[in-house]
Scaffold this motif. Structure first.
Motif, PDB file in Angstrom:
ATOM      1  N   HIS A 561     -17.517  -9.962  -8.528  1.00 47.80           N
ATOM      2  CA  HIS A 561     -16.996 -10.793  -7.318  1.00 47.80           C
ATOM      3  C   HIS A 561     -16.446  -9.828  -6.350  1.00 47.80           C
ATOM      4  CE1 HIS A 561     -17.869 -14.293  -9.796  1.00 47.80           C
ATOM      5  NE2 HIS A 561     -16.950 -13.725 -10.882  1.00 47.80           N
ATOM      6  N   VAL A 562     -16.853  -9.919  -5.268  1.00 47.60           N
ATOM      7  CA  VAL A 562     -16.103  -9.143  -4.132  1.00 47.60           C
ATOM      8  C   VAL A 562     -15.669  -9.963  -3.121  1.00 47.60           C
ATOM      9  CG1 VAL A 562     -17.080  -7.359  -2.443  1.00 47.60           C
ATOM     10  CG2 VAL A 562     -17.656  -7.048  -4.813  1.00 47.60           C
ATOM     11  N   ARG A 563     -14.627  -9.439  -2.477  1.00 45.44           N
ATOM     12  CA  ARG A 563     -13.896 -10.164  -1.242  1.00 45.44           C
ATOM     13  C   ARG A 563     -13.632  -8.918  -0.121  1.00 45.44           C
ATOM     14  NH1 ARG A 563     -16.480 -13.266  -2.807  1.00 45.44           N
ATOM     15  NH2 ARG A 563     -15.698 -15.295  -3.826  1.00 45.44           N
ATOM     16  N   GLU A 564     -14.251  -9.214   0.988  1.00 42.32           N
ATOM     17  CA  GLU A 564     -14.066  -8.117   1.933  1.00 42.32           C
ATOM     18  C   GLU A 564     -12.880  -8.091   2.619  1.00 42.32           C
ATOM     19  OE1 GLU A 564     -18.011  -6.961   3.945  1.00 42.32           O
ATOM     20  OE2 GLU A 564     -18.847  -7.882   2.249  1.00 42.32           O
ATOM     21  N   ILE A 565     -12.344  -7.221   3.153  1.00 40.44           N
ATOM     22  CA  ILE A 565     -11.037  -7.153   4.189  1.00 40.44           C
ATOM     23  C   ILE A 565     -11.614  -6.193   5.266  1.00 40.44           C
ATOM     24  CG2 ILE A 565      -9.499  -8.146   2.526  1.00 40.44           C
ATOM     25  CD1 ILE A 565      -8.334  -5.217   2.546  1.00 40.44           C
ATOM     26  N   PRO A 566     -11.072  -6.207   6.412  1.00 42.74           N
ATOM     27  CA  PRO A 566     -11.195  -5.580   7.349  1.00 42.74           C
ATOM     28  C   PRO A 566     -10.556  -4.130   7.082  1.00 42.74           C
ATOM     29  CG  PRO A 566     -10.262  -7.358   8.328  1.00 42.74           C
ATOM     30  CD  PRO A 566     -10.134  -7.353   6.699  1.00 42.74           C
ATOM     31  N   ALA A 567     -11.403  -3.136   7.584  1.00 43.02           N
ATOM     32  CA  ALA A 567     -11.007  -1.578   7.453  1.00 43.02           C
ATOM     33  C   ALA A 567      -9.647  -1.389   8.273  1.00 43.02           C
ATOM     34  CB  ALA A 567     -12.018  -0.807   7.996  1.00 43.02           C
ATOM     35  N   SER A 568      -8.667  -0.520   7.649  1.00 45.17           N
ATOM     36  CA  SER A 568      -7.486  -0.173   8.352  1.00 45.17           C
ATOM     37  C   SER A 568      -7.133   1.083   7.836  1.00 45.17           C
ATOM     38  CB  SER A 568      -6.519  -1.224   7.825  1.00 45.17           C
ATOM     39  OG  SER A 568      -6.109  -1.082   6.449  1.00 45.17           O
ATOM     40  N   SER A 569      -6.141   1.552   8.546  1.00 46.37           N
ATOM     41  CA  SER A 569      -5.432   2.990   7.953  1.00 46.37           C
ATOM     42  C   SER A 569      -4.730   2.598   6.377  1.00 46.37           C
ATOM     43  CB  SER A 569      -4.320   3.136   8.724  1.00 46.37           C
ATOM     44  OG  SER A 569      -3.102   3.710   8.090  1.00 46.37           O
ATOM     45  N   GLU A 570      -4.895   3.266   5.627  1.00 42.64           N
ATOM     46  CA  GLU A 570      -4.249   3.227   4.029  1.00 42.64           C
ATOM     47  C   GLU A 570      -2.682   2.967   4.461  1.00 42.64           C
ATOM     48  OE1 GLU A 570      -6.088   7.416   2.495  1.00 42.64           O
ATOM     49  OE2 GLU A 570      -4.645   6.442   1.029  1.00 42.64           O
ATOM     50  N   VAL A 571      -1.945   3.232   5.333  1.00 39.34           N
ATOM     51  CA  VAL A 571      -0.766   2.963   5.570  1.00 39.34           C
ATOM     52  C   VAL A 571      -0.284   1.730   5.640  1.00 39.34           C
ATOM     53  CG1 VAL A 571       1.419   3.414   7.120  1.00 39.34           C
ATOM     54  CG2 VAL A 571      -0.239   5.496   6.456  1.00 39.34           C
ATOM     55  N   VAL A 572      -1.103   0.732   6.415  1.00 44.59           N
ATOM     56  CA  VAL A 572      -0.874  -0.664   6.541  1.00 44.59           C
ATOM     57  C   VAL A 572      -1.888  -1.367   5.564  1.00 44.59           C
ATOM     58  CG1 VAL A 572      -0.179  -0.237   9.065  1.00 44.59           C
ATOM     59  CG2 VAL A 572      -2.564  -0.824   8.300  1.00 44.59           C
ATOM     60  N   ALA A 573      -2.549  -0.607   4.917  1.00 41.98           N
ATOM     61  CA  ALA A 573      -3.748  -1.484   4.079  1.00 41.98           C
ATOM     62  C   ALA A 573      -3.007  -2.493   2.856  1.00 41.98           C
ATOM     63  CB  ALA A 573      -4.499  -0.518   3.058  1.00 41.98           C
ATOM     64  N   GLY A 574      -1.747  -2.287   2.333  1.00 41.50           N
ATOM     65  CA  GLY A 574      -1.105  -2.963   1.481  1.00 41.50           C
ATOM     66  C   GLY A 574      -0.860  -4.512   2.125  1.00 41.50           C
ATOM     67  N   LEU A 575      -0.515  -4.524   3.357  1.00 41.91           N
ATOM     68  CA  LEU A 575      -0.447  -5.710   4.054  1.00 41.91           C
ATOM     69  C   LEU A 575      -1.408  -6.607   4.016  1.00 41.91           C
ATOM     70  CD1 LEU A 575       1.856  -4.456   7.137  1.00 41.91           C
ATOM     71  CD2 LEU A 575       2.702  -5.564   5.210  1.00 41.91           C
ATOM     72  N   LEU A 576      -2.648  -6.013   3.774  1.00 41.90           N
ATOM     73  CA  LEU A 576      -4.183  -6.611   4.017  1.00 41.90           C
ATOM     74  C   LEU A 576      -4.296  -7.038   2.470  1.00 41.90           C
ATOM     75  CD1 LEU A 576      -5.928  -4.610   6.705  1.00 41.90           C
ATOM     76  CD2 LEU A 576      -4.333  -6.440   6.987  1.00 41.90           C
ATOM     77  N   THR A 577      -4.391  -6.196   1.636  1.00 39.67           N
ATOM     78  CA  THR A 577      -5.111  -6.308   0.255  1.00 39.67           C
ATOM     79  C   THR A 577      -4.044  -7.446  -0.635  1.00 39.67           C
ATOM     80  OG1 THR A 577      -3.632  -4.296  -0.432  1.00 39.67           O
ATOM     81  CG2 THR A 577      -5.965  -3.996   0.142  1.00 39.67           C
ATOM     82  N   VAL A 578      -2.657  -7.564  -0.087  1.00 37.91           N
ATOM     83  CA  VAL A 578      -1.890  -8.296  -0.908  1.00 37.91           C
ATOM     84  C   VAL A 578      -2.319 -10.040  -0.598  1.00 37.91           C
ATOM     85  CG1 VAL A 578       0.024  -8.621   0.615  1.00 37.91           C
ATOM     86  CG2 VAL A 578       0.401  -8.913  -1.818  1.00 37.91           C
TER      87      VAL A 578
END
Ligand code: G6P
Length: 609
Positions: A561-578
């Motif tokens: 299963h895959v869920r896609e999230i928008p690309a971002s800088s690694e620095v802010v990525a945690g705000l999205l992946t959570v």
């Protein structure tokens, strides 16, 4: 833990106290009780929620003085007898208590020798009888009895007390557990936080440790437990009533997940300039100390500790300052070594977590500069730290923290970029790019929230799983920890978060065809490594649920299963992946019939150690 409410004024106290208790239920919800004085108090209490209490009471009680309690058990199991309020043996005092009386056993023995018997297993019943004993033996007025008793007590308390002989007074006292007084027109409110009060008044007094307030309908006397008069410091609070209601969502947790685009925006609003500069006003004076710190030591608990872990990755990477992350509960008891240029920083949503508060006090006693990142304005931690940053996420009511976490991480990202600039460890171009990335986070989260129906679909597939593994690397390792914590705390499924590579040193043994493994596998510098980790799981027939960057085809071909999230800088990525992990936990808990906002055994604000 535990919420208390008190009222004295001209209105009926019962509805005010009941609705206040409902607002405080996030603090504890295993029993509830109320006493209304008219003029002598009638007490009703029971195991269960505030709505169970209402049922037990039946027709509303009448009277304009009352106290109420919603409990998270410490001493004595949740049952009707252990529920608060507690009344003293000779019926002179009734009180509600939030906290722990640590020396209750010795006090109880002494009272038993003097003829007292006890009907509950609580430390609170010891306190109410101690007050009564001093009152009756010492021939003093109720206020003096309360103050004298409190000087004999070791531990923490927030108290609201009715003395039966003076039914025109409400006494409140605080040490260690938070207590706020609302100042109305001919009326006063007492509560563990300001949420039960804002409906009636925005004028509040945050009591300090050892304060005692004696409240009449038209007057208040504030003094210390040692009888020194104090000048009340009345503050205006800015808390919107809508912020503490569900606003059309089924649960506070879901509302708070969906609020994150706004709450993150509120966290950086006014702190990012059009020129991409970062201003953290609360830290301004302490930037030189932070900039030249030998180490920054974060102390925190629970989800705030996960945010601190993220802060470590960010600050070390961007600003090249050594960072340590400590569980406040360990730090406070292990005689930590602090050097003169170490800076301690407490992170807390509630600002009331007992262990974090104690860690702050210890660090201060060792001469460290102690700063804070806090959500609740005016909370104990906010006041105990020298300076800091408010996260401005708004009230978080769901016990499982969501928006407070992303707000804390937002502050830490800003701090890391700011310190990197001050220490010249980042180029101007890179710095501007990161600030720009941060500004885009709210709109990217909006897009991720559109995945909600898809996350629900996966949740249905795995709602009956007994174990889950969460894997991530770098900044996404703390996200894996947080995802696992969300799931276990509200769905009661065993879940572990691990750094993906560390899986080989243990958890891999657990993997078989029934084990769902959530992998945060976005396109960052460790992408290739995490692809290998996914293969390792697949080779053992584990089920992969991957959070990937939009357009990723490599992982799509391997994962179940895959869920896609928008690309971002690694620095802010945690705000999205959570975000998808919060939604996954929410839906699975709901599908399993769990109480999402008030999971068993947990409390929002852990004011006991
Ligand atoms: C409790 C809450 C958690 C929270 C932790 C620390 O366990 O349920 O959500 O992360 O306390 O609380 P704090 O208010 O200090 O962040």
């Amino acid at each position: 833990m535990c919420g208390i409410v008190g009222y004295i004024g001209r209105q009926e106290a019962y509805p005010i106290i009941i609705s206040g208790l409902k607002r405080l239920e996030y603090r504890g919800y295993d029993s509830a009780g109320i006493s209304i004085a008219n003029p002598s108090p009638t007490t009703v209490k029971c195991r269960g929620r505030v709505r169970d209490l209402e049922q037990k009471v039946g027709a509303p009680l009448h009277g304009s003085l009352g106290i109420g309690h919603t409990r998270w058990a410490t001493h004595g199991e949740p049952n009707d007898g252990n529920a608060h309020p507690h009344t003293s043996q000779h019926g002179k005092f009734t009180l509600v208590h939030n906290g722990i009386i640590e020396n209750y056993a010795s006090l109880k023995l002494r009272l038993e020798k003097r003829g007292y018997t006890f009907v509950s297993e609580t430390d609170t019943e010891v306190l109410v009888n101690l007050i009564e004993y001093i009152y009756m033996k010492g021939d003093v007025n109720p206020e003096v009895a309360v103050r004298l008793a409190l000087t004999k007590v070791v531990g923490a308390y927030g108290l609201a007390i009715i003395a039966h002989d003076t039914p025109d007074r409400l006494i409140a006292a605080r040490k260690g557990s938070p207590l706020v007084i609302g100042v109305g027109d001919g009326e006063f409110f007492v509560a563990s936080d300001s949420t039960p009060i804002v409906e009636y008044t925005n004028r509040v007094i945050f009591l300090n440790d050892n304060d005692v307030a004696i409240l009449g309908r038209n007057q208040m006397v504030l003094k210390t437990v040692h009888n020194d008069l104090l000048e009340p410091n009345i503050q205006q609070i800015d808390l919107d009533i809508e912020a503490i209601e569900k606003g059309g969502f089924d649960h506070f947790m879901l509302k708070e997940i969906f609020e994150q685009p706004r709450s993150i925006h509120d966290t950086f609003r006014g702190r990012l300039s059009a020129e991409y500069d970062i201003h953290l006003g609360g830290l301004l004076e302490h930037i030189p100390a932070l900039k030249s710190a030998h180490r920054i030591i974060f102390v925190a608990c629970g989800t705030s500790w996960h945010a601190a872990q993220m802060g470590k990755y960010l600050i070390e990477d961007l600003a090249q300052i050594a960072v340590e992350v400590e569980y406040a509960s360990e730090f406070r008891y292990r005689n930590p070594v602090l050097r003169h240029n170490d800076v301690v920083m407490a992170i807390s949503q509630s600002g009331e977590t007992a262990d974090t508060l104690a860690a702050i006090k210890l660090a201060k006693s060792k001469g460290a500069l102690v700063l804070g990142i806090c959500n609740v304005v005016g909370s104990s931690i906010a006041r105990e730290t020298v300076a800091g940053v408010y996260t401005h996420a708004g009230p978080e009511i769901g016990v499982a923290s969501t928006k407070a976490f992303t707000a804390q991480v937002t502050v830490l990202i800003m701090m890391a970029i700011l310190l990197a600039k001050k220490r010249r460890t980042i180029s101007e171009e890179a710095r501007r790019e990161l600030v720009g990335e941060l500004m885009l986070v709210p709109s990217k989260i909006e897009r991720i929230l559109e995945l909600n129906p898809q996350v629900l679909k996966i949740s249905k597939r795995f709602a009956q799983a007994s174990n889950f593994l969460y894997l991530g690397r770098g900044c996404n390792f703390p996200v894996a920890l947080e995802g696992a914590l969300k799931l276990k705390e509200i769905s009661y499924i065993h879940a572990e978060g691990y750094p993906a590579a560390e899986m080989k040193h243990g958890p891999i043994a657990l993997i078989d065809e029934t084990m769902p493994v959530v992998v945060i596998a976005i396109k960052d510098h460790s992408y290739d490594k995490i692809v290998s980790n996914i293969q390792e799981v697949k080779a053992r027939k584990g089920i992969i649920i991957a959070i990937v960057t939009e357009g990723d085809t490599t992982i799509k071909s391997m994962a179940d299963h895959v869920r896609e999230i928008p690309a971002s800088s690694e620095v802010v990525a945690g705000l999205l992946t959570v975000i998808p992990l919060q939604l996954l936990a929410y839906h699975i808990a709901l599908l399993r019939g769990c109480n999402v906002d008030q999971p068993r055994n947990l409390a929002k604000s852990v004011t006991v150690e």
